[in-house]
Enzyme design. Structure first.
Site, PDB file in Angstrom:
ATOM      1  CE  LYS A 191      86.467  51.476  52.834  1.00 47.25           C
ATOM      2  NZ  LYS A 191      86.201  52.434  51.739  1.00 47.25           N
ATOM      3  CB  SER A 212      85.508  53.604  60.344  1.00 43.61           C
ATOM      4  OG  SER A 212      86.887  53.850  60.541  1.00 43.61           O
TER       5      SER A 212
END
Lengths: 330, 330
Positions: free
Chosen positions: B64, B315
């Protein structure tokens, strides 16, 4: 076989840096060049520049593969044919099994019957024969002699062997080659193979580097041996650091530790668990309790080194996740 | 703000590979170049050559940061001065907070009152102001408008923004630059920012690469949207993959997923937990449930790719260890 110092004269075998260089050459394309991780949080917290050498990413999940491969690759063709034998339910078993598989050497690992099924399976998975014995009724030494005679197998001890020590020392050599000179190197201590090998490598490459060994408080035999300069022992110590439950330093490693290591410190299991969880949460790496010993000495402020370049050996990452999970909850 | 498709016409905004290249240039020396790990066990089990792209080692513990930094660095000087606002109790919050800190942009993160204390602390730790709101009595949209008006802050959505999508795409660009061309890339899917950005990057660098998105079975809105070509939603889905509980794809990401992604599959929570534990035990990396989605599709045989070069996006690795520990035990 390791014998208490009282039963034997302590030989004064030196391990040269050249032996570590030769081991490193043997390990090229065999061992992983493991990554070095840093953490801004750790640097801020300690005031040091900290380099975590991640042997948890080594093949078989710990540094033990380095020494095992180095030792096995130097056997004579005849010894190789007759095979090797090790007593271990831990990381040495897996390191030996994989080294044997790569070198096509029949490898037998003797484990107590109550060794975790997952460790037995992992060792068999690398192609070793696993022999289970009953701790209560069978003496390890007798079983060892029996198998060694029957098979003509060479016994490879987990730490008290020049080739094992030299192999483990390649971890510190690699670290300093990756990050440059260090002011301080922290290494966990069980039987002292990794610690003494790394101390020799560190001083060869970074002469001013202080090397400190770290033990669990409940298994502080090496620390007491270091301070009294007399071999001390522990028996079945109660610590989560299963790789450091070794009862005493070896005939080779004890004098090497006295000669090459600058200090020894201990860490409580509570502090160790806290540091292990910190490494999991912040560095995102799975570290076994023994693997977090060196980090714990720094993170808990037992060793302080503001302004220094500090190497921290993360020795391994082999955990039974459900077992560790229950420790983290309770 | 993201609105369901029924309330708005779907614009057809293309994200170019050039935008991803520009994002990558902005991220030089800001984002980590995250490591790629392999596993002989995984290769043996799948018959593929598998490359795990470890964004759990990214700054703030997830990919992110890439999108947040890319978006924030393109604001006008005036916008930067007025600050930014995000609604997130997850990884977007921490990515935004750190990006804001680096770029010296006042950053406000609105979180529900019941967001874990550890997430609040981490976000404040990166210098952001955290505003807590009561989910029951306050509408997120109204609070957003109120803060945006009061402060003149620019709202940065977690995925439905061209600069966010381009930033996330740099993860796949970096992976292919590290390991070479791929036959298949597996990427988890929440709001579709990472998935669509990575698909665009993968096809630019490796034109034959199939890109497959992976969702939790209980939050399969994107999979259903993909197959029906009509935006589908989920509400408060019950899955351990908290990063993929997003109720629907975005106005931008939905058409991008339709255009650039070759298939979508789902994974049960049981399979996800099993794969997460496997990654922890074998790869020695801490992966959050959402971060294990792509790996689970492969490890559980939901996607088969023998003989292929397969990229798997890991991720993130932000977990509450005690919470995960209890999942591993039960």
């Amino acid at each position: 076989m390791t014998l208490p110092a009282s039963e034997t004269a302590i030989p004064d075998v030196e391990i040269s840096y050249a032996a570590i260089e030769q081991a490193a050459a043997r390990l090229v394309d065999r061992a992983q060049i493991t990554p070095v991780l840093g953490s801004r949080t750790v640097n801020d917290r300690t005031g040091a520049q900290v380099f975590f050498k991640c042997e948890n990413f080594q093949r078989t999940g710990s540094f033990k593969f380095r020494g095992a491969f180095n030792a096995l690759s130097q056997l004579t063709p005849e010894q190789k044919q007759r095979g090797v034998l090790a007593f271990s339910s831990g990381n040495h078993a897996q390191g030996m099994a994989l080294a044997g598989q790569i070198l096509n050497i029949p490898t037998t690992i003797a484990m107590p019957q109550d060794a975790p099924a997952v460790k037995q399976a992992a060792t068999r998975g690398y192609g070793a024969e696993v022999i289970l014995y009953d701790r209560a009724s069978v003496k390890r030494e007798e079983l060892c002699e029996q198998i060694a005679i029957e098979r003509g197998a060479t016994v490879i001890p987990p730490y008290d062997h020049p080739d094992i020590i030299a192999g483990q020392g390649t971890a510190a050599k690699e670290l300093i080659e990756q990050v440059g000179s260090l002011d301080l190197l922290l290494v966990c201590c069980g039987g002292g193979g990794l610690l003494s090998g790394c101390a020799i490598a560190a001083h060869a490459l970074s002469p001013q580097c202080r090397v400190i060994g770290v033990e669990p408080a409940a298994a502080d035999d090496a620390t007491r041996s270091f301070y009294t300069r007399t071999l001390q022992t522990v028996h079945n110590p109660d610590t989560i650091a299963d790789g450091a439950r070794t009862p005493f330093l070896g005939k080779l490693t004890f004098p090497l530790v006295l000669r090459h290591v600058q200090d020894m410190v201990t860490v409580s299991d509570e502090a160790l668990l806290r540091s292990m969880a910190f490494l999991w949460e912040r560095l995102k790496i799975v570290v076994e309790p023994t693997g977090a010993l060196a980090a714990a000495a720094l993170l808990e402020g037992i060793v302080k080194a503001p302004g220094s370049r500090v190497g921290v050996m993360i020795s391994g990452g082999n955990v039974d996740l459900t077992k560790i999970a229950s420790l983290l909850i309770h």
